[in-house]
Structure formats: structure tokens, C-alpha cells
Design a protein around this motif. Structure first.
Motif, PDB file in Angstrom:
ATOM      1  N   VAL A 153      -1.815  -5.629   1.660  1.00  0.00           N
ATOM      2  CA  VAL A 153      -3.258  -5.794   1.493  1.00  0.00           C
ATOM      3  C   VAL A 153      -3.470  -6.945   0.523  1.00  0.00           C
ATOM      4  CG1 VAL A 153      -5.404  -4.680   0.773  1.00  0.00           C
ATOM      5  CG2 VAL A 153      -3.603  -3.323   1.867  1.00  0.00           C
ATOM      6  N   ARG A 188      -8.517  -7.231   2.105  1.00  0.00           N
ATOM      7  CA  ARG A 188      -8.295  -7.296   3.546  1.00  0.00           C
ATOM      8  C   ARG A 188      -6.825  -7.008   3.839  1.00  0.00           C
ATOM      9  NH1 ARG A 188      -8.089 -12.591   1.878  1.00  0.00           N
ATOM     10  NH2 ARG A 188      -6.442 -13.880   2.773  1.00  0.00           N
ATOM     11  N   VAL A 189      -6.589  -6.464   5.005  1.00  0.00           N
ATOM     12  CA  VAL A 189      -5.228  -6.162   5.431  1.00  0.00           C
ATOM     13  C   VAL A 189      -4.631  -7.413   6.051  1.00  0.00           C
ATOM     14  CG1 VAL A 189      -3.818  -4.727   6.952  1.00  0.00           C
ATOM     15  CG2 VAL A 189      -5.801  -3.732   5.801  1.00  0.00           C
ATOM     16  N   HIS A 190      -3.387  -7.713   5.655  1.00  0.00           N
ATOM     17  CA  HIS A 190      -2.660  -8.871   6.197  1.00  0.00           C
ATOM     18  C   HIS A 190      -1.232  -8.414   6.497  1.00  0.00           C
ATOM     19  CE1 HIS A 190      -1.493 -13.027   6.820  1.00  0.00           C
ATOM     20  NE2 HIS A 190      -0.492 -12.856   5.972  1.00  0.00           N
ATOM     21  N   SER A 237     -10.898  -1.491   2.626  1.00  0.00           N
ATOM     22  CA  SER A 237     -12.123  -2.220   2.946  1.00  0.00           C
ATOM     23  C   SER A 237     -13.309  -1.705   2.139  1.00  0.00           C
ATOM     24  CB  SER A 237     -12.417  -2.154   4.444  1.00  0.00           C
ATOM     25  OG  SER A 237     -12.671  -0.819   4.819  1.00  0.00           O
ATOM     26  N   LEU A 240      -4.931   2.227   5.893  1.00  0.00           N
ATOM     27  CA  LEU A 240      -5.264   0.951   5.258  1.00  0.00           C
ATOM     28  C   LEU A 240      -6.760   0.646   5.276  1.00  0.00           C
ATOM     29  CD1 LEU A 240      -2.292  -1.268   6.454  1.00  0.00           C
ATOM     30  CD2 LEU A 240      -2.536   0.028   4.341  1.00  0.00           C
ATOM     31  N   ARG A 241      -7.527   1.405   6.053  1.00  0.00           N
ATOM     32  CA  ARG A 241      -8.977   1.211   6.075  1.00  0.00           C
ATOM     33  C   ARG A 241      -9.601   1.501   4.715  1.00  0.00           C
ATOM     34  NH1 ARG A 241     -10.646   5.212  10.452  1.00  0.00           N
ATOM     35  NH2 ARG A 241      -9.014   6.299   9.354  1.00  0.00           N
ATOM     36  N   ASP A 300       1.616  -6.147   6.793  1.00  0.00           N
ATOM     37  CA  ASP A 300       1.879  -4.830   6.207  1.00  0.00           C
ATOM     38  C   ASP A 300       1.513  -4.753   4.721  1.00  0.00           C
ATOM     39  OD1 ASP A 300       3.870  -6.535   5.435  1.00  0.00           O
ATOM     40  OD2 ASP A 300       5.504  -5.106   5.679  1.00  0.00           O
ATOM     41  N   PRO A 340       0.813  -1.222   0.000  1.00  0.00           N
ATOM     42  CA  PRO A 340       0.000   0.000   0.000  1.00  0.00           C
ATOM     43  C   PRO A 340       0.844   1.269   0.000  1.00  0.00           C
ATOM     44  CG  PRO A 340       0.070  -0.941   2.197  1.00  0.00           C
ATOM     45  CD  PRO A 340       0.826  -1.885   1.299  1.00  0.00           C
TER      46      PRO A 340
END
Length: 195
Positions: free
Chosen positions: A79, A73-75, A46, A42-43, A77, A37
Motif C-alpha cells: 500500500v 492506494r494499493v500498488h 482507502s 486492502l480496501r 502487494d 499490509p
């Protein structure tokens, strides 16, 4: 990572598409990709509905898109993103190195004192004591702060820390920024005269 000014009058400063990340590889066997990213919120992923692809960074028009997003989805560091039409690992691996962008109208809203980095590229940079230094070539995040790379004609580029002590003031409507270079920084980048 970004700062933002949606009030900018000069269209040449505003890019229609904003990079939000770079695909760094495949994830699993179902067509998911790993995206590095470029935003510190990071939201935003979604709510990502569609995006654009390009093999080059900071595009003025996308090579492909809009591409619909099935989910993200964030995983750690990165996405994890599943694009509709990318159905297996082979498809996902073909996208490695591709930049992912969104149209400006779909970008997340930012606070009045925030600016998209893409909008800073090309701004004239003026030191309050030395005058015009050059133009913003890029902005880098180092972890503790940002670095502004200033390109200068016939001289090495300046790397200037984006710190409160530098008194950086962005004048997006006028197309420039002013700052106070840290003591001794300018001299580091000036060619030494031969004696």
C-alpha cells in the motif's frame, strides 16, 4: 490478516491498537511510503484517515500519533501511503521499519466468526485429548493456511496448522482455544528421552 471478536469481556485479551502494516521503504520523491499490509482486506486503506507509529510491534500505546493520512492506494502487494507532514523521500526513508496501527474503535468491522490475530495472542491452548499445551505466542500466514505458534514452558514451541481438520474452537470470553492436534505433531516437538 485478522479474525475478530468485539464481544470479548476480558480486557487483557483486547489490545487498544491494532497493527495494520509495517513501513518497508520510501516510494518516489514526494514523501510516499510503501507499507506491507497485515490485513487481507486492502480496501480498509482507502478509508484510512489517521494512524499511529511505533518502532515495536503489537503496542499497548503508540509512540507517535495520530498521524493524518493524505491518501492511500494499493500498488501490487503493498500500500502506498502519503502521511501529512512527510513531504519528501528523506522523511519517508526515516520511517522504514515503523509499525503502523489504528485504534480499535477505528478498526474495520468483522464478521461474528472472525477474530483479530492480536486478540488471539496469549490465549491458552488446549488439545481435546492432551489437555493444556501452552499459550498462543503468534499466528503466521503461510499462504495456504495460518500457523498458530504455541509457547510452552521448558519445551520447544509448537507450530500448529489452523485447519478445519484440527477442529479449532475459540472461546474468547473464557480466554482459551481448543483443538485436535494432527496425528504425530505433538511427538515431533517432544524431547526424545535418552536411553
Amino acid at each position: 490478516t485478522y479474525w475478530s471478536s468485539n464481544r470479548c469481556r476480558y480486557r487483557w485479551l483486547m489490545k487498544d491498537y491494532l497493527d495494520i502494516g509495517k513501513i518497508i521503504g520510501a516510494h518516489g520523491i514526494r514523501g510516499e511510503i510503501k507499507l506491507f499490509p497485515y490485513t487481507d482486506d486492502l480496501r480498509r486503506f482507502s478509508s484510512l484517515k489517521s494512524s499511529f507509529f511505533s518502532r515495536k510491534e503489537n503496542i499497548t500505546s503508540p509512540e507517535k500519533g495520530p498521524i493524518e493520512v493524505e491518501y492511500a492506494r494499493v500498488h501490487n502487494d503493498v500500500v502506498i501511503v502519503k502521511f501529512i507532514g512527510v513531504d519528501d523521500r528523506t522523511d519517508a526513508e526515516k520511517l522504514k521499519g515503523v509499525f503502523v496501527s489504528v485504534s480499535r474503535k477505528d478498526a474495520i468491522a468483522l464478521n461474528p466468526d472472525e477474530y483479530y490475530i492480536a486478540d488471539m495472542i496469549g490465549l491458552e491452548v488446549k488439545d481435546n485429548n492432551l489437555g493444556t499445551l501452552g499459550k498462543v505466542y503468534d499466528v503466521y500466514e503461510t499462504g495456504s493456511n495460518f500457523i498458530i505458534e504455541v509457547i510452552r514452558k521448558g519445551k520447544p514451541n509448537l507450530l500448529v496448522p489452523f485447519l478445519k481438520s484440527c477442529n479449532v474452537v475459540l472461546s474468547m470470553d473464557e480466554g482459551f482455544m481448543t483443538l485436535d492436534l494432527p496425528e504425530g505433531l505433538f511427538e515431533l516437538y517432544e524431547p526424545k528421552e535418552k536411553t
